[in-house]
Motif scaffolding. Structure first.
Motif, PDB file in Angstrom:
ATOM      1  N   ALA A   1       0.833  -1.207   0.000  1.00 27.31           N
ATOM      2  CA  ALA A   1       0.000   0.000   0.000  1.00 27.31           C
ATOM      3  C   ALA A   1       0.863   1.251   0.000  1.00 27.31           C
ATOM      4  O   ALA A   1       0.532   2.245  -0.661  1.00 27.31           O
ATOM      5  CB  ALA A   1      -0.932  -0.014   1.213  1.00 27.31           C
ATOM      6  N   GLY A   2       1.988   1.218   0.712  1.00 28.31           N
ATOM      7  CA  GLY A   2       2.888   2.366   0.749  1.00 28.31           C
ATOM      8  C   GLY A   2       3.486   2.684  -0.603  1.00 28.31           C
ATOM      9  O   GLY A   2       3.600   3.849  -0.981  1.00 28.31           O
ATOM     10  N   VAL A   3       3.863   1.663  -1.349  1.00 28.58           N
ATOM     11  CA  VAL A   3       4.412   1.883  -2.688  1.00 28.58           C
ATOM     12  C   VAL A   3       3.338   2.506  -3.587  1.00 28.58           C
ATOM     13  O   VAL A   3       3.624   3.424  -4.362  1.00 28.58           O
ATOM     14  CB  VAL A   3       4.962   0.579  -3.297  1.00 28.58           C
ATOM     15  N   CYS A   4       2.117   2.043  -3.476  1.00 28.93           N
ATOM     16  CA  CYS A   4       1.035   2.608  -4.285  1.00 28.93           C
ATOM     17  C   CYS A   4       0.825   4.081  -3.975  1.00 28.93           C
ATOM     18  O   CYS A   4       0.590   4.888  -4.881  1.00 28.93           O
ATOM     19  CB  CYS A   4      -0.271   1.849  -4.049  1.00 28.93           C
ATOM     20  N   SER A   5       0.908   4.440  -2.709  1.00 27.95           N
ATOM     21  CA  SER A   5       0.659   5.822  -2.295  1.00 27.95           C
ATOM     22  C   SER A   5       1.740   6.780  -2.760  1.00 27.95           C
ATOM     23  O   SER A   5       1.505   7.983  -2.875  1.00 27.95           O
ATOM     24  CB  SER A   5       0.545   5.896  -0.773  1.00 27.95           C
ATOM     25  N   GLY A   6       2.937   6.283  -2.999  1.00 26.88           N
ATOM     26  CA  GLY A   6       4.040   7.159  -3.390  1.00 26.88           C
ATOM     27  C   GLY A   6       4.585   7.897  -2.183  1.00 26.88           C
ATOM     28  O   GLY A   6       4.313   7.540  -1.040  1.00 26.88           O
ATOM     29  N   GLY A   7       5.356   8.921  -2.423  1.00 22.64           N
ATOM     30  CA  GLY A   7       5.933   9.695  -1.334  1.00 22.64           C
ATOM     31  C   GLY A   7       6.891   8.873  -0.502  1.00 22.64           C
ATOM     32  O   GLY A   7       7.437   7.872  -0.956  1.00 22.64           O
TER      33      GLY A   7
ATOM     34  N   ARG B   1       4.075  -1.588 -11.963  1.00 22.56           N
ATOM     35  CA  ARG B   1       4.937  -2.602 -12.588  1.00 22.56           C
ATOM     36  C   ARG B   1       5.944  -3.157 -11.576  1.00 22.56           C
ATOM     37  O   ARG B   1       6.259  -4.342 -11.580  1.00 22.56           O
ATOM     38  CB  ARG B   1       5.676  -2.034 -13.799  1.00 22.56           C
ATOM     39  N   TRP B   2       6.457  -2.306 -10.701  1.00 22.98           N
ATOM     40  CA  TRP B   2       7.393  -2.761  -9.679  1.00 22.98           C
ATOM     41  C   TRP B   2       6.692  -3.747  -8.740  1.00 22.98           C
ATOM     42  O   TRP B   2       7.255  -4.773  -8.375  1.00 22.98           O
ATOM     43  CB  TRP B   2       7.947  -1.561  -8.897  1.00 22.98           C
ATOM     44  N   LEU B   3       5.451  -3.439  -8.364  1.00 25.33           N
ATOM     45  CA  LEU B   3       4.711  -4.300  -7.430  1.00 25.33           C
ATOM     46  C   LEU B   3       4.321  -5.641  -8.029  1.00 25.33           C
ATOM     47  O   LEU B   3       4.204  -6.632  -7.313  1.00 25.33           O
ATOM     48  CB  LEU B   3       3.455  -3.583  -6.924  1.00 25.33           C
ATOM     49  N   ILE B   4       4.085  -5.690  -9.338  1.00 26.25           N
ATOM     50  CA  ILE B   4       3.634  -6.947  -9.945  1.00 26.25           C
ATOM     51  C   ILE B   4       4.781  -7.824 -10.434  1.00 26.25           C
ATOM     52  O   ILE B   4       4.541  -8.920 -10.937  1.00 26.25           O
ATOM     53  CB  ILE B   4       2.631  -6.698 -11.094  1.00 26.25           C
ATOM     54  N   ALA B   5       6.007  -7.371 -10.255  1.00 24.03           N
ATOM     55  CA  ALA B   5       7.157  -8.190 -10.652  1.00 24.03           C
ATOM     56  C   ALA B   5       7.193  -9.457  -9.788  1.00 24.03           C
ATOM     57  O   ALA B   5       6.960  -9.395  -8.587  1.00 24.03           O
ATOM     58  CB  ALA B   5       8.444  -7.397 -10.478  1.00 24.03           C
ATOM     59  N   PRO B   6       7.458 -10.603 -10.400  1.00 22.20           N
ATOM     60  CA  PRO B   6       7.482 -11.861  -9.643  1.00 22.20           C
ATOM     61  C   PRO B   6       8.513 -11.828  -8.514  1.00 22.20           C
ATOM     62  O   PRO B   6       9.578 -11.233  -8.652  1.00 22.20           O
ATOM     63  CB  PRO B   6       7.887 -12.901 -10.696  1.00 22.20           C
ATOM     64  N   ARG B   7       8.147 -12.459  -7.414  1.00 21.14           N
ATOM     65  CA  ARG B   7       9.021 -12.529  -6.239  1.00 21.14           C
ATOM     66  C   ARG B   7       8.907 -13.921  -5.618  1.00 21.14           C
ATOM     67  O   ARG B   7       7.882 -14.563  -5.724  1.00 21.14           O
ATOM     68  CB  ARG B   7       8.596 -11.537  -5.175  1.00 21.14           C
TER      69      ARG B   7
END
Length: 127
Positions: A69-75, A91-97
């Motif tokens: 959620a923090g990555v989505c919010s930015g800042g 795109r960063w969040l959906i990268a396989p891990r």
């Protein structure tokens, strides 16, 4: 008629024990390029997590979901992705891990209200 826009979404899955391959949905990430919109909503079913792995790090999983959620919010909450636009953060969040909290495959749809879509998908696919 309200104009609808293409959006993409991915489920956020919890995989308590990688070697077993069991997982369950704990959130959804929605991205709408036309609106420069990206958001995530999460819901962790602790009972389900502990049923799959009684020794699971519940606090760690919650922290990982908050990070999404923090990555989505930015800042400041986005860490290294703070300066990226909505599309790059998605795109960063959906990268396989290979971690306990993982993105699922990306799907598409049409929506007039991406914010409402996040809540609808959370209710439909997670809760």
């Amino acid at each position: 008629m309200t104009k609808r826009h293409v959006f993409e979404y991915a489920l956020v899955r919890v995989v308590p024990r990688m070697e077993r391959g069991e997982c369950f949905n704990a959130g959804v990430i929605v991205y709408c390029r036309a609106r420069s919109y990206v958001a995530a909503r999460t819901h962790l079913d602790e009972a389900k997590l502990l049923a799959l792995d009684p020794k699971a790090d519940v606090a760690g999983v919650r922290a990982a979901l908050r990070a999404v959620a923090g990555v989505c919010s930015g800042g400041e909450g986005a860490g290294q992705a703070a300066g990226d636009d909505a599309g790059r953060r998605f795109r960063w969040l959906i990268a396989p891990r290979s971690t306990v909290v993982q993105p699922g495959p990306v799907h598409t749809g049409l929506t007039a209200d991406p914010e409402a879509e996040v809540e609808r998908l959370l209710d439909l696919l997670v809760r």
